[in-house]
Structure formats: C-alpha cells, structure tokens
Design a protein around this motif. Structure first.
Motif: not given
Length: 176
Positions: A142-146, A159-163
C-alpha cells in the motif's frame, strides 16, 4: 408607631442588603471555580501529566491541540492550519513520549515520492525518528505515505499508513 415601622423597614432593608451581598459573593465564588476549572483544562503547565482531555495543552514553548474526532491526514492538517498551527513536528524525545493518548494519532510527517524521503510539514527532512519495529514498511504494497503515533507503550511507536485512513491528530503552534 411610625418610628417603630421606620426602624423595622430599615432593619428589613438592611437584611435584604446582606442577603444580596451574600448571594452575590456565593455566585462570584461559583464563577471563580468555573474559571479555574476551564483554565486548568485548556492550559496545562509543563509538569502536568497529559490528561485524557481534548483541546489546547501547553508544553515547553508550544501549544498542542488534541483532536476529539477522526479525519484523513490532509483534512487533519487543514484543521490545524485553520487554528493557526500545523500537525505536530516531533523534535525531542520529550515530545515523543509526552503524548500518550492510547489511540492512533496523526503527526506532521509524510513520505515524498519525488525525493524518496520523509519530510516534516515545515519541509525539513526527518533526522531523528521513533519508528516501531519493522516500520516504515508499506504494508501489503500500500502507499503508506503518512505517519501516526500508534504503539503508546513504546518509545518507538511510529507507523506508516495510507493518508486517506482516518485518525485523531495533534496540532502544534508556538506559544510565544
């Protein structure tokens, strides 16, 4: 008889005056208690352990706003900016360990695809981090940019996760 009535009326009006003064004093005391409680809840001195309430909290030279609702990262940042602040930038270990609200909370850190770097909302590069073990990981491609603070019992809790996920958030602004 009229002298007696005048004396009685004078005594009666004196009692009314005392009652009015006593009631006014009582109301003033209640108002003072309400003001003290309101100030205590809205501005916490640096020695306070962060209570489980929401609103502005004072720590160091900054004020922090802790949300009571959830929004995606971008809308959370918009809310902060409308308050004259931005999402929190974690500059010190004290800031990192200070906010233990026991629920996921957005911070002002994002991954920039074009530079492949992690940047704070003020544009500065991430230099000191508090990633949880195995993070950042782009879980399941997944694109976890936030970034959120997630694991509150640990110092390393990012933790990174989708915005587009929804979270509570913390705003920060200079108190000076």
């Amino acid at each position: 008889m009229s002298k007696f009535l005048n004396v009685c009326q004078h005594l009666h009006s004196g009692r009314n005056t005392y009652r009015i003064v006593a009631v006014s004093f009582g109301l003033l005391c209640i108002l003072q208690v309400a003001v003290n409680i309101t100030l205590r809840l809205s501005v916490c001195k640096p020695k306070c352990k962060y209570p489980q309430f929401f609103g502005w909290v004072y720590f160091g030279s900054s004020l922090y706003f802790i949300s009571s609702t959830k929004l995606p990262w971008l809308q959370s940042r918009d809310d902060c900016q409308q308050r004259g602040a931005d999402l929190v930038i974690i500059n010190t270990k004290e800031e990192q360990v200070g906010f233990k609200f026991h629920r996921p909370t957005w911070i002002g850190l994002t991954h920039q695809e074009e530079t492949m770097s992690w940047n704070w909302v003020d544009g500065t590069l991430l230099t000191e981090s508090y990633w949880a073990q195995g993070e950042p990981n782009g879980y399941m491609d997944r694109n976890e940019s936030c970034v959120e603070i997630r694991f509150f019992e640990q110092e390393n809790s990012w933790n990174d996760l989708p915005c587009y996920d929804q979270n509570f958030w913390i705003c920060e602004k200079n108190a000076l």
